[in-house]
Every structure is written in structure tokens, then in C-alpha cells.
Design an enzyme around this catalytic site. Structure first.
Site, PDB file in Angstrom:
ATOM      1  N   GLU A  22       5.048  -3.296 -13.607  1.00 16.80           N
ATOM      2  CA  GLU A  22       6.465  -3.609 -13.806  1.00 16.80           C
ATOM      3  C   GLU A  22       7.297  -2.335 -14.008  1.00 16.80           C
ATOM      4  O   GLU A  22       8.277  -2.327 -14.741  1.00 16.80           O
ATOM      5  CB  GLU A  22       6.642  -4.650 -14.922  1.00 16.80           C
ATOM      6  CG  GLU A  22       5.881  -5.930 -14.570  1.00 16.80           C
ATOM      7  CD  GLU A  22       6.342  -7.190 -15.256  1.00 16.80           C
ATOM      8  OE1 GLU A  22       7.443  -7.205 -15.818  1.00 16.80           O
ATOM      9  OE2 GLU A  22       5.590  -8.181 -15.207  1.00 16.80           O
TER      10      GLU A  22
ATOM     11  N   ARG B  27     -15.900   0.007 -43.393  1.00 19.75           N
ATOM     12  CA  ARG B  27     -16.791   1.114 -43.038  1.00 19.75           C
ATOM     13  C   ARG B  27     -16.840   2.153 -44.177  1.00 19.75           C
ATOM     14  O   ARG B  27     -15.783   2.610 -44.638  1.00 19.75           O
ATOM     15  CB  ARG B  27     -16.263   1.765 -41.759  1.00 19.75           C
ATOM     16  CG  ARG B  27     -16.926   3.053 -41.362  1.00 19.75           C
ATOM     17  CD  ARG B  27     -18.302   2.820 -40.794  1.00 19.75           C
ATOM     18  NE  ARG B  27     -18.870   4.078 -40.322  1.00 19.75           N
ATOM     19  CZ  ARG B  27     -20.160   4.241 -40.086  1.00 19.75           C
ATOM     20  NH1 ARG B  27     -21.016   3.240 -40.252  1.00 19.75           N
ATOM     21  NH2 ARG B  27     -20.608   5.400 -39.659  1.00 19.75           N
TER      22      ARG B  27
ATOM     23  N   GLY C  56     -17.485   6.366 -33.339  1.00 21.32           N
ATOM     24  CA  GLY C  56     -18.365   6.038 -32.205  1.00 21.32           C
ATOM     25  C   GLY C  56     -18.352   4.559 -31.857  1.00 21.32           C
ATOM     26  O   GLY C  56     -18.452   4.185 -30.683  1.00 21.32           O
TER      27      GLY C  56
ATOM     28  N   PRO D 125       0.808  -1.223   0.000  1.00 19.74           N
ATOM     29  CA  PRO D 125       0.000   0.000   0.000  1.00 19.74           C
ATOM     30  C   PRO D 125       0.847   1.282   0.000  1.00 19.74           C
ATOM     31  O   PRO D 125       0.506   2.245  -0.680  1.00 19.74           O
ATOM     32  CB  PRO D 125      -0.819  -0.119   1.294  1.00 19.74           C
ATOM     33  CG  PRO D 125      -0.931  -1.594   1.534  1.00 19.74           C
ATOM     34  CD  PRO D 125       0.335  -2.196   1.007  1.00 19.74           C
TER      35      PRO D 125
ATOM     36  N   THR E 232      -0.830  -9.801  -8.953  1.00 24.63           N
ATOM     37  CA  THR E 232      -1.385 -10.535 -10.087  1.00 24.63           C
ATOM     38  C   THR E 232      -1.332 -12.032  -9.814  1.00 24.63           C
ATOM     39  O   THR E 232      -0.296 -12.547  -9.398  1.00 24.63           O
ATOM     40  CB  THR E 232      -0.597 -10.218 -11.377  1.00 24.63           C
ATOM     41  OG1 THR E 232      -0.693  -8.816 -11.608  1.00 24.63           O
ATOM     42  CG2 THR E 232      -1.165 -10.961 -12.586  1.00 24.63           C
TER      43      THR E 232
ATOM     44  N   THR F 250       6.466   2.104 -13.777  1.00 21.73           N
ATOM     45  CA  THR F 250       5.771   3.097 -14.608  1.00 21.73           C
ATOM     46  C   THR F 250       6.730   3.686 -15.644  1.00 21.73           C
ATOM     47  O   THR F 250       7.956   3.555 -15.532  1.00 21.73           O
ATOM     48  CB  THR F 250       5.265   4.267 -13.736  1.00 21.73           C
ATOM     49  OG1 THR F 250       6.408   4.872 -13.104  1.00 21.73           O
ATOM     50  CG2 THR F 250       4.269   3.812 -12.679  1.00 21.73           C
TER      51      THR F 250
END
Ligand code: COS
Length: 387
Positions: free
Chosen positions: A368, A267, A345, A127, A157, A370
Site C-alpha cells: 500500500e 526470564r 536467542g 511486474p 493479495t 512503501t
């Protein structure tokens, strides 16, 4: 260490096929149920995915780093939670034992890690100790031939799946020199798990707190048998993990590109496929150039990694690994952002993979180490080399 090229040439297409035929079709299930299906986990074990990086003498496949990054690239092409099932066994959970463990620890643990019978998880963060890993507070007090552990580990993890942890705790005074790495079986009395973390993305990846209250761990479980070396073990493990994560980031960028190109061809707006518009092509081109740059970096640094013994750290290689982690994880963030933009969208709607990948890849710039920690490592090493 490396797998012979003939066997590797069989392994890689097998992994590719598994991802295409089994994992990609299960992505929706993963997102909906927050769980990797048990039959898929079983197949991962049969394929040897849990033992990719463990030497053959301990029952693994024994890939070199240059080979491992190629497999990691493939694994990056699908939802990242699939990798999390075996990722800690391949990387941060097991590598400390492989690099610095005693022969007995290796013999005892690694074959079960390689087969997937034992899930190993890596418990460093707390923490109050994230980026400043050397400030960790979990105490380990010697009592006879045991250490008594007290503290809380955070964001761990695979903790809910783990049979044992590679866990860093303080056996000595303040700072890095007072830290030791322990092998901590998950079923020891006094060890319990916190509630599951509710994350932004990567549904199916399990993380939670690991709480230790007077957990008695045999002194023989200190990795390497000597206290005070645990911080360096953790840093070496992370160097390797950062390279693996960078390859995963490239694989994910590849997948997002494939989704984006397919969408751009399909598209139609203003009477034609949006891919025919140069502003869409510009986004695709930037992403492709950055992906190729990142992937070249990964392969180049993996070669340097293989050129030295895995357990020996070289500050210049560590600095290069940090460059790769910084570049590739930031790169995939930009690629995912453009992917959503190309989808318009629809890119904001959960039915399209890019919406999920956009959330999934956000974690890569955090765990691992920042991006800012990578910058610190690079900056410090450049100044050190100049001195
Ligand atoms: N390999 C081997 N040893 C290393 C190392 C590496 N990559 N990096 C540092 N060390 C050694 C140093 O050489 C030093 O040893 P000496 O005391 O013998 O000189 C010792 O470890 C302490 O190193 P340093 O003084 O650099 O420690 P700092 O407290 O300044 O912290 C950073 C270093 C910030 C780089 C480290 O705390 C870090 O990586 N933080 C991020 C943690 C992280 O990635 N967390 C993710 C959790 S796991 S998902």
C-alpha cells in the site's frame, strides 16, 4: 457514516473476545499449515467482519473510519494473515466501488462483499509497475460493448480466494489519465492465476500473479461507468487503506509489547527477572512511547478522514495519511526488532510469536505504498501548500 455508539460498544468487545479466544490460539496452526481454518472464516462471516466498512444499506456494519481503526487495532493483535481473509473486502477490494461505483454496481456487488459470499481483491501492481503505479501496462481495448484485457498483475493479495477483482488497466494514453478501474469477475475465460508467492512471513496470506489473456469484460464494469478515472479511484482507495494498515501496525506493536513484557517478567538472568534491568526497561519504554505516538496519530487523522465525504479526496488529508503510514509501519518495525532483542536467542526461534511477528511486520513498510512513496507524497504536498 458511523455505527451508533451503543452497537459499537457491543461490537468491539465481541471482536476482542474472538481474537483472544479463537485467533490467538490458532496462530500455530496458521504458521504450520499456511491456511486460515474454514471454521474460523465462517465465524468471521457471521460476525460481519467482511462488511465492517460497507454501509448498512448494502448489508454491512457501516463503521466510520474512526471506528474502523479501533477494530483494526484489535485485529492487529494477532497474526496478520487472519486479517488478510476479509481485509480486501473491508478495504482495497471494495472501496473503489463504494466511492466511485454506479448505483447499480453498488447494489449488485456490495451486499455480497459485506456478507463474505464474494471475496474482492485489488489488482494494481504489475511486474514493471510498483511504486510508479501510473505506468501500468495492462491494456484494455474497446471491442463493441466489451473491453479486452491483456496483462499481468503481481503480488495480488487474496487472488486465490477472490471471486472478483477491482483491477486497473489502461483504456487510454500514457500516464494516470489513461487508467480505468474495472470490476473483473475471476471466472471469466482467459483469466488465470500464477503460482503462489513464497513470502518471508504472513503465512496464511495468499498472494499470486493474475494473468489476463484476451479477457472480455463488459464495458459496464468500468467503475463509475466513465473511463480514465481509475487512477484517482485507486489513489483514494489507497489513502483509506493506508490508515487502516497503520491501525493494524499499532495493534501488532501492542501485541509484541505484551509478549516482550511477559518475557521480561518471566526470564531470569544474573539472579533476577531481566525486566528489572534498566537496559531492558529502556527498550520497553521506547517502544511504548512510539506506540502511543503512532496510535494518537491514527486516531487524529481518522477524525479528519471522517470530516469529509469518503469519495472526495483532500490533498492535505492524504498527506497526513502518508505521515501516519510512514510513522506507524516504521514504528512497528522498530518495536518488533526490540521485541526480538528482549527475547534474546529465543526471539530467533520460531516457537516464539515475536520471531513470526518480526517477519510479518516487514511487509507493512512495503505494501500500500512503501515508506519512500509516503515520503514523496508528504514532501510534494508540503511544497505545494507553500506555493
Ligand atoms: N486521491 C485522489 N487523487 C489523487 C491522489 C489521491 N490520494 N493522489 C494523486 N491523485 C491524482 C492527482 O491529483 C492527479 O490528478 P490530475 O492529473 O487531475 O492532476 C493524478 O492522480 C496523478 O497524480 P500524480 O501526478 O501525483 O501521479 P504520480 O504518477 O506522480 O504518482 C504516486 C503518484 C507516486 C503517489 C502514486 O503512484 C503512488 O501512490 N504509488 C504507490 C502505489 C502503491 O501504493 N502501490 C501499492 C499497491 S497496492 S498493495
Amino acid at each position: 457514516m458511523a455505527l451508533d455508539s451503543e452497537s459499537f460498544d457491543i461490537l468491539l468487545p465481541t471482536v476482542q473476545r474472538f481474537i483472544r479466544e479463537r485467533l490467538v490460539p490458532a496462530e500455530n496452526h496458521l504458521e504450520e499449515h499456511d491456511e486460515v481454518p474454514a471454521d474460523i472464516v465462517k465465524e468471521m462471516k457471521t460476525m460481519g467482519l467482511f462488511g465492517l466498512s460497507i454501509p448498512e444499506e448494502f448489508g454491512g456494519i457501516g463503521l466510520s473510519m474512526s471506528q474502523e481503526v479501533q477494530v483494526a487495532y484489535e485485529i492487529g493483535k494477532t497474526a496478520l494473515a487472519f486479517r488478510s481473509v476479509f481485509g480486501t473486502n473491508v478495504g482495497i477490494g471494495s472501496q473503489g466501488i463504494l466511492m466511485d461505483g454506479t448505483p447499480e454496481q453498488k447494489r449488485d456487488i456490495l451486499p455480497r462483499v459485506a456478507s463474505g459470499e464474494l471475496i474482492m481483491s485489488f489488482a494494481l501492481t504489475e511486474p514493471d509497475s510498483g511504486s510508479d503505479a501510473a505506468s501500468l501496462k495492462t491494456r484494455a481495448e474497446l471491442d463493441g460493448d466489451h473491453y479486452v484485457l491483456n496483462g499481468t498483475k503481481r503480488f495480488i493479495t487474496n487472488a486465490p480466494r477472490a471471486g472478483a477483482f477491482t483491477l486497473m488497466a489502461r483504456t487510454g494514453g500514457p500516464g494516470a489519465g489513461g487508467v480505468s478501474s474495472f470490476i473483473v469477475p475471476a471466472d471469466l475465460p482467459g483469466l488465470r492465476l500464477g503460482k503462489p508467492d513464497k513470502k518471508m512471513g504472513q503465512r496464511g496470506t495468499k498472494t499470486c500473479d493474475v494473468i489476463l489473456e484476451n479477457v472480455r469484460v463488459p464495458a459496464a464494469n468500468i467503475i463509475g461507468g466513465v473511463p480514465g478515472r481509475g487512477f484517482k479511484t485507486a489513489m483514494k482507495v489507497l489513502d483509506r487503506g493506508r490508515l487502516h494498515i497503520s491501525a493494524v501496525a499499532c495493534g501488532m506493536a501492542h501485541r509484541i509489547m505484551a509478549e516482550s513484557v511477559a518475557y521480561a517478567r518471566d526470564r531470569k538472568q544474573f539472579g533476577k527477572a531481566i525486566g528489572e534491568f534498566q537496559l531492558i526497561q529502556a527498550m520497553l519504554a521506547d517502544s511504548q512511547a512510539e506506540l502511543l505516538a503512532g496510535w494518537s496519530l491514527v486516531q487524529e487523522v481518522a477524525k479528519r478522514f471522517d470530516a469529509k465525504p469518503a469519495h472526495v479526496s483532500d490533498p492535505d488529508v492524504s498527506m497526513r495519511v502518508s505521515c501516519v503510514k510512514l510513522f506507524c509501519t516504521e514504528m512497528v518495525g522498530r518495536v518488533a526488532d526490540r521485541g526480538v532483542q528482549i527475547h534474546g536467542g529465543s526471539g530467533y526461534i520460531n516457537e516464539y510469536p515475536v520471531e513470526r511477528f518480526y517477519r510479518d511486520v516487514r511487509l507493512l513498510r512495503l505494501y500500500e505504498g512503501t515508506t519512500q512513496i509516503q515520503q514523496l507524497i508528504i514532501g510534494r504536498e508540503l511544497l505545494r501548500q507553500a506555493a
